[in-house]
Write a protein that holds these residues in place. Structure first.
Motif, PDB file in Angstrom:
ATOM      1  N   GLY A 174      30.909  51.991  36.846  1.00 36.10           N
ATOM      2  CA  GLY A 174      30.977  51.490  38.205  1.00 36.10           C
ATOM      3  C   GLY A 174      32.341  51.641  38.819  1.00 36.10           C
ATOM      4  N   VAL A 175      32.593  50.860  39.860  1.00 33.81           N
ATOM      5  CA  VAL A 175      33.837  50.943  40.628  1.00 33.81           C
ATOM      6  C   VAL A 175      34.194  49.568  41.156  1.00 33.81           C
ATOM      7  CG1 VAL A 175      32.618  51.516  42.782  1.00 33.81           C
ATOM      8  CG2 VAL A 175      35.012  52.187  42.504  1.00 33.81           C
ATOM      9  N   VAL A 176      35.497  49.317  41.280  1.00 33.91           N
ATOM     10  CA  VAL A 176      35.984  48.060  41.836  1.00 33.91           C
ATOM     11  C   VAL A 176      37.198  48.368  42.700  1.00 33.91           C
ATOM     12  CG1 VAL A 176      37.447  47.581  39.818  1.00 33.91           C
ATOM     13  CG2 VAL A 176      36.729  45.695  41.308  1.00 33.91           C
ATOM     14  N   ALA A 177      37.336  47.634  43.795  1.00 33.55           N
ATOM     15  CA  ALA A 177      38.472  47.825  44.697  1.00 33.55           C
ATOM     16  C   ALA A 177      39.073  46.471  45.047  1.00 33.55           C
ATOM     17  CB  ALA A 177      38.027  48.545  45.972  1.00 33.55           C
ATOM     18  N   THR A 178      40.329  46.494  45.475  1.00 34.68           N
ATOM     19  CA  THR A 178      40.961  45.298  46.020  1.00 34.68           C
ATOM     20  C   THR A 178      41.547  45.625  47.383  1.00 34.68           C
ATOM     21  OG1 THR A 178      43.171  45.706  45.106  1.00 34.68           O
ATOM     22  CG2 THR A 178      41.624  44.471  43.727  1.00 34.68           C
ATOM     23  N   ARG A 179      41.685  44.575  48.183  1.00 30.17           N
ATOM     24  CA  ARG A 179      42.387  44.667  49.457  1.00 30.17           C
ATOM     25  C   ARG A 179      43.308  43.462  49.560  1.00 30.17           C
ATOM     26  NH1 ARG A 179      37.354  42.754  50.174  1.00 30.17           N
ATOM     27  NH2 ARG A 179      37.077  40.832  51.375  1.00 30.17           N
ATOM     28  N   PRO A 180      44.427  43.593  50.265  1.00 24.96           N
ATOM     29  CA  PRO A 180      45.356  42.463  50.371  1.00 24.96           C
ATOM     30  C   PRO A 180      44.760  41.312  51.176  1.00 24.96           C
ATOM     31  CG  PRO A 180      46.409  44.542  51.001  1.00 24.96           C
ATOM     32  CD  PRO A 180      44.945  44.803  50.932  1.00 24.96           C
ATOM     33  N   ASN A 181      45.127  40.097  50.800  1.00 23.42           N
ATOM     34  CA  ASN A 181      44.891  38.934  51.646  1.00 23.42           C
ATOM     35  C   ASN A 181      46.210  38.157  51.704  1.00 23.42           C
ATOM     36  OD1 ASN A 181      45.055  36.915  49.535  1.00 23.42           O
ATOM     37  ND2 ASN A 181      42.981  37.459  48.903  1.00 23.42           N
ATOM     38  N   PRO A 182      46.304  37.115  52.504  1.00 27.25           N
ATOM     39  CA  PRO A 182      47.603  36.465  52.676  1.00 27.25           C
ATOM     40  C   PRO A 182      48.213  35.864  51.418  1.00 27.25           C
ATOM     41  CG  PRO A 182      46.162  35.933  54.511  1.00 27.25           C
ATOM     42  CD  PRO A 182      45.323  36.651  53.497  1.00 27.25           C
TER      43      PRO A 182
END
Length: 263
Positions: A174-182
């Motif tokens: 599979g695949v996993v991603a992250t994005r910034p949060n505060p």
């Protein structure tokens, strides 16, 4: 009052609404959302009163960013913004507790729910992934379409762009991603062949980071998170659809959405 399409120059005003309502969107998230689909704002002489965004996919549009300033409540602004986009195609959205009554009045019905978990991962990396590259984007978009039901290659082009703020790891499962949060990063999308595989992907992308957020509807993944230093907090949302019985496909391999905004 005027309703018009939002542009990048409106993002500072959008961020005032975010602060007013206690949301955690960043200016970068607004920029991405406005690039992936049209957003609309309600304005009067005092400035921006409310927003509603839509990300159009061939199968169904994802609605997000439905915000009305606290000082402009009870004027029907949210309803007017939604009526501006609701009849374009079948629609999905993730509703907060505050927004759910409005969406129910507009004809949305619930089909799922996520629970929000926050924490600093206290286990080791699983060592099962590699960094996704731009060459992987077409295959990842195909996998995403199969699992989420949405055709969105433009999203994957952005996620794997090395100049962007995102991290994408992939494995044979599979695949996993992250994005910034505060306060750290949010995981999503998380696509895996099983809950066990999803947990291994989480371990690889969360190990060594500061606070991580995961929104999931899977009990096995939730138990793994709680056992790895996470706790449940407010922030979960109800998945709702309009103009269709459900989202376009079986999401049993979709362990965390791309975001509550993108579906």
């Amino acid at each position: 009052m005027e309703i018009r399409r939002l542009v990048v120059d409106d993002i500072p005003e959008c961020m005032k609404l975010i602060t007013d309502r206690g949301w955690t969107w960043t200016p970068e998230q607004w920029e991405m959302m406005l690039a992936l689909g049209p957003g609309y704002g309600a304005f009067d002489a005092s400035g921006l009163l409310g927003t509603a965004l839509t990300t159009p996919y061939p199968e169904m549009q994802a609605i997000s960013g439905v915000l009305v300033a606290s000082w402009a409540g009870r004027r029907g602004i949210g309803t007017q913004l939604m009526s501006n986009i609701l009849d374009i195609s079948p629609s999905s959205l993730y509703a907060t507790a505050m927004g759910q009554p409005l969406y129910e009045r507009l004809g949305f019905h619930p089909v799922g729910q996520t629970v929000a978990y926050f924490g600093t991962f206290d286990g080791p990396a699983a060592g099962v992934t590699r960094v996704a590259t731009t060459a992987d984007a077409p295959a990842l978009a195909d996998l995403d379409r199969e699992v989420s039901g949405f055709t969105r290659p433009g999203l994957w082009d952005r996620l794997v762009n090395p100049a962007g703020p995102y991290t994408v790891l992939m494995s044979g499962d599979g695949v996993v991603a992250t994005r910034p949060n505060p306060t750290g990063v949010t995981i999503g999308p998380l696509i895996a062949s099983s809950a066990t595989a999803a947990c291994a992907l989480i371990a690889d992308i969360a190990a060594g980071r500061s606070e991580v957020r995961v929104d999931t509807d899977n009990a096995d993944v939730a138990n793994y998170l709680v056992g790895s230093g996470f706790e449940e907090r407010p922030g979960g949302c109800v998945l709702m659809v309009h103009g269709a019985a459900d989202v376009p496909t079986d999401r049993s391999r979709y362990f965390a959405p791309a975001s509550h905004a993108l579906g």
